[in-house]
Write a protein that holds these residues in place. Structure first.
Motif, PDB file in Angstrom:
ATOM      1  N   GLY A 253       0.802  -1.214   0.000  1.00 32.16           N
ATOM      2  CA  GLY A 253       0.000   0.000   0.000  1.00 32.16           C
ATOM      3  C   GLY A 253       0.836   1.266   0.000  1.00 32.16           C
ATOM      4  N   PRO A 254       0.202   2.406   0.267  1.00 33.99           N
ATOM      5  CA  PRO A 254       0.900   3.694   0.173  1.00 33.99           C
ATOM      6  C   PRO A 254       1.866   3.989   1.316  1.00 33.99           C
ATOM      7  N   GLY A 255       1.645   3.387   2.491  1.00 32.75           N
ATOM      8  CA  GLY A 255       2.547   3.697   3.596  1.00 32.75           C
ATOM      9  C   GLY A 255       2.018   3.246   4.945  1.00 32.75           C
ATOM     10  N   TYR A 256       2.309   4.049   5.973  1.00 32.99           N
ATOM     11  CA  TYR A 256       2.021   3.657   7.351  1.00 32.99           C
ATOM     12  C   TYR A 256       1.403   4.819   8.124  1.00 32.99           C
ATOM     13  N   THR A 257       0.651   4.480   9.169  1.00 27.56           N
ATOM     14  CA  THR A 257       0.074   5.516  10.018  1.00 27.56           C
ATOM     15  C   THR A 257       1.168   6.137  10.886  1.00 27.56           C
ATOM     16  N   LYS A 258       0.867   7.278  11.443  1.00 21.85           N
ATOM     17  CA  LYS A 258       1.823   7.966  12.316  1.00 21.85           C
ATOM     18  C   LYS A 258       2.189   7.091  13.506  1.00 21.85           C
ATOM     19  N   ALA A 259       1.188   6.404  14.076  1.00 22.31           N
ATOM     20  CA  ALA A 259       1.437   5.529  15.222  1.00 22.31           C
ATOM     21  C   ALA A 259       2.374   4.391  14.853  1.00 22.31           C
ATOM     22  N   ALA A 260       2.182   3.820  13.670  1.00 26.27           N
ATOM     23  CA  ALA A 260       3.049   2.730  13.213  1.00 26.27           C
ATOM     24  C   ALA A 260       4.483   3.221  13.028  1.00 26.27           C
ATOM     25  N   ILE A 261       4.633   4.394  12.453  1.00 23.05           N
ATOM     26  CA  ILE A 261       5.976   4.958  12.220  1.00 23.05           C
ATOM     27  C   ILE A 261       6.694   5.214  13.534  1.00 23.05           C
ATOM     28  N   GLU A 262       5.977   5.749  14.520  1.00 26.45           N
ATOM     29  CA  GLU A 262       6.583   6.038  15.824  1.00 26.45           C
ATOM     30  C   GLU A 262       6.992   4.751  16.535  1.00 26.45           C
ATOM     31  N   LEU A 263       6.124   3.748  16.495  1.00 29.86           N
ATOM     32  CA  LEU A 263       6.432   2.476  17.153  1.00 29.86           C
ATOM     33  C   LEU A 263       7.591   1.778  16.453  1.00 29.86           C
ATOM     34  N   ALA A 264       7.610   1.835  15.130  1.00 21.85           N
ATOM     35  CA  ALA A 264       8.694   1.210  14.382  1.00 21.85           C
ATOM     36  C   ALA A 264      10.028   1.885  14.684  1.00 21.85           C
ATOM     37  N   LYS A 265      10.014   3.197  14.797  1.00 23.12           N
ATOM     38  CA  LYS A 265      11.241   3.927  15.115  1.00 23.12           C
ATOM     39  C   LYS A 265      11.761   3.538  16.483  1.00 23.12           C
ATOM     40  N   ALA A 266      10.858   3.417  17.447  1.00 26.28           N
ATOM     41  CA  ALA A 266      11.258   3.057  18.811  1.00 26.28           C
ATOM     42  C   ALA A 266      11.836   1.643  18.871  1.00 26.28           C
ATOM     43  N   ASN A 267      11.366   0.763  17.979  1.00 25.52           N
ATOM     44  CA  ASN A 267      11.831  -0.631  17.980  1.00 25.52           C
ATOM     45  C   ASN A 267      12.824  -0.935  16.868  1.00 25.52           C
ATOM     46  N   ARG A 268      13.255   0.103  16.171  1.00 29.80           N
ATOM     47  CA  ARG A 268      14.242  -0.038  15.089  1.00 29.80           C
ATOM     48  C   ARG A 268      13.787  -1.051  14.042  1.00 29.80           C
ATOM     49  N   VAL A 269      12.536  -0.860  13.596  1.00 29.47           N
ATOM     50  CA  VAL A 269      11.950  -1.721  12.568  1.00 29.47           C
ATOM     51  C   VAL A 269      11.807  -0.918  11.279  1.00 29.47           C
ATOM     52  N   PRO A 270      12.551  -1.230  10.232  1.00 25.66           N
ATOM     53  CA  PRO A 270      12.374  -0.531   8.953  1.00 25.66           C
ATOM     54  C   PRO A 270      10.984  -0.793   8.380  1.00 25.66           C
ATOM     55  N   LEU A 271      10.394   0.230   7.812  1.00 24.04           N
ATOM     56  CA  LEU A 271       9.082   0.119   7.179  1.00 24.04           C
ATOM     57  C   LEU A 271       9.266   0.309   5.673  1.00 24.04           C
ATOM     58  N   TRP A 272       9.041  -0.760   4.925  1.00 27.26           N
ATOM     59  CA  TRP A 272       9.257  -0.716   3.475  1.00 27.26           C
ATOM     60  C   TRP A 272       7.947  -0.530   2.725  1.00 27.26           C
ATOM     61  N   VAL A 273       8.042   0.193   1.622  1.00 22.99           N
ATOM     62  CA  VAL A 273       6.921   0.393   0.698  1.00 22.99           C
ATOM     63  C   VAL A 273       7.336  -0.171  -0.667  1.00 22.99           C
ATOM     64  N   PRO A 274       6.428  -0.226  -1.647  1.00 23.93           N
ATOM     65  CA  PRO A 274       6.787  -0.812  -2.938  1.00 23.93           C
ATOM     66  C   PRO A 274       8.061  -0.263  -3.569  1.00 23.93           C
ATOM     67  N   ALA A 275       8.291   1.045  -3.474  1.00 23.73           N
ATOM     68  CA  ALA A 275       9.493   1.632  -4.062  1.00 23.73           C
ATOM     69  C   ALA A 275      10.759   1.016  -3.474  1.00 23.73           C
ATOM     70  N   ASP A 276      10.704   0.658  -2.190  1.00 23.32           N
ATOM     71  CA  ASP A 276      11.869   0.033  -1.544  1.00 23.32           C
ATOM     72  C   ASP A 276      12.096  -1.377  -2.094  1.00 23.32           C
ATOM     73  N   LEU A 277      11.012  -2.111  -2.305  1.00 22.54           N
ATOM     74  CA  LEU A 277      11.142  -3.467  -2.847  1.00 22.54           C
ATOM     75  C   LEU A 277      11.692  -3.415  -4.271  1.00 22.54           C
ATOM     76  N   PHE A 278      11.220  -2.438  -5.054  1.00 26.91           N
ATOM     77  CA  PHE A 278      11.732  -2.286  -6.417  1.00 26.91           C
ATOM     78  C   PHE A 278      13.229  -1.961  -6.390  1.00 26.91           C
ATOM     79  N   ARG A 279      13.621  -1.135  -5.414  1.00 29.42           N
ATOM     80  CA  ARG A 279      15.040  -0.768  -5.287  1.00 29.42           C
ATOM     81  C   ARG A 279      15.886  -2.011  -4.966  1.00 29.42           C
ATOM     82  N   ILE A 280      15.413  -2.831  -4.052  1.00 29.56           N
ATOM     83  CA  ILE A 280      16.129  -4.061  -3.696  1.00 29.56           C
ATOM     84  C   ILE A 280      16.223  -4.984  -4.905  1.00 29.56           C
ATOM     85  N   GLN A 281      15.139  -5.071  -5.656  1.00 31.75           N
ATOM     86  CA  GLN A 281      15.125  -5.933  -6.835  1.00 31.75           C
ATOM     87  C   GLN A 281      16.151  -5.467  -7.868  1.00 31.75           C
TER      88      GLN A 281
END
Length: 203
Positions: free
Chosen positions: A152-180
């Motif tokens: 999908g397009p991305g993540y909610t603000k709450a998800a981004i804050e929690l991910a930052k606190a737990n050092r969890v990268p949040l990937w979107v389609p553009a990131d997967l295309f970059r890895i590919q």
């Protein structure tokens, strides 16, 4: 009223075709400006192939995004596993669907670190529940790191804050295309897609 957002300008091959036609018209209609017309014509010839390549790349990205969204949730998990597995030195496999305990893909980095990946087949922003689940699954699968990917397009603000606190990268389609793309070129995982300190991932 909601504030309108403007789309960034994107070059299109037709713009350069118009420049070439304009240059030819100027050269015919106004001979005194032939030198300027020649410069315009040259600029058009130079700009057109670069614009065409950029246009094709944007088009392929759009088609790729549409392809991701057309996949079933299970197909998307398998696709993410294949993309990570194609990275030099990496290995990855999809877990067993409904019994995955929050981790849809388990990847192993070149230095042997295990990464739990949750894959969300969404069309809207992903909430913090996905982050909570993947953090919990790290212990279940004995992983050192965790990632969430969404189609999908991305993540909610709450998800981004929690991910930052737990050092969890949040990937979107553009990131997967970059890895590919990197995998196709036999390159390394882009460091900006990893947590702030990359030493634990890449050694």
């Amino acid at each position: 009223m909601p504030k309108k957002t403007t789309q960034p300008h994107q070059d299109h091959p037709s713009h350069w075709v118009a420049v070439i036609i304009l240059a030819l018209a100027v050269a015919v209609v106004m001979p005194e400006f032939r030198q300027l017309a020649g410069l315009l014509f040259l600029a058009g010839l130079i700009g057109l192939p670069f614009s065409w390549m950029a246009f094709q790349k944007r088009k392929s990205r759009t088609l790729a995004l549409r392809d991701l969204q057309l996949l079933t949730p299970r197909e998307l998990e398998l696709h993410v596993a294949r993309v990570l597995d194609a990275l030099p030195g990496w290995s990855a496999h999809a877990t067993r669907g409904s019994s995955d305990q929050g981790a849809d893909v388990i990847a192993i980095t070149p230095n042997g670190k295990k990464v739990a990946v949750q894959v969300k087949h969404y069309r809207n922003n992903v909430g913090n529940k996905a982050v909570q689940e993947i953090v919990a699954s790290k212990a279940i699968y004995q992983c050192e790191h965790a990632v969430v990917f969404t189609s999908g397009p991305g993540y909610t603000k709450a998800a981004i804050e929690l991910a930052k606190a737990n050092r969890v990268p949040l990937w979107v389609p553009a990131d997967l295309f970059r890895i590919q793309e990197v995998a196709e070129q036999k390159g390394s995982m882009p460091r900006e897609l990893l947590p702030g300190s990359t030493s634990g991932w890449l050694g």
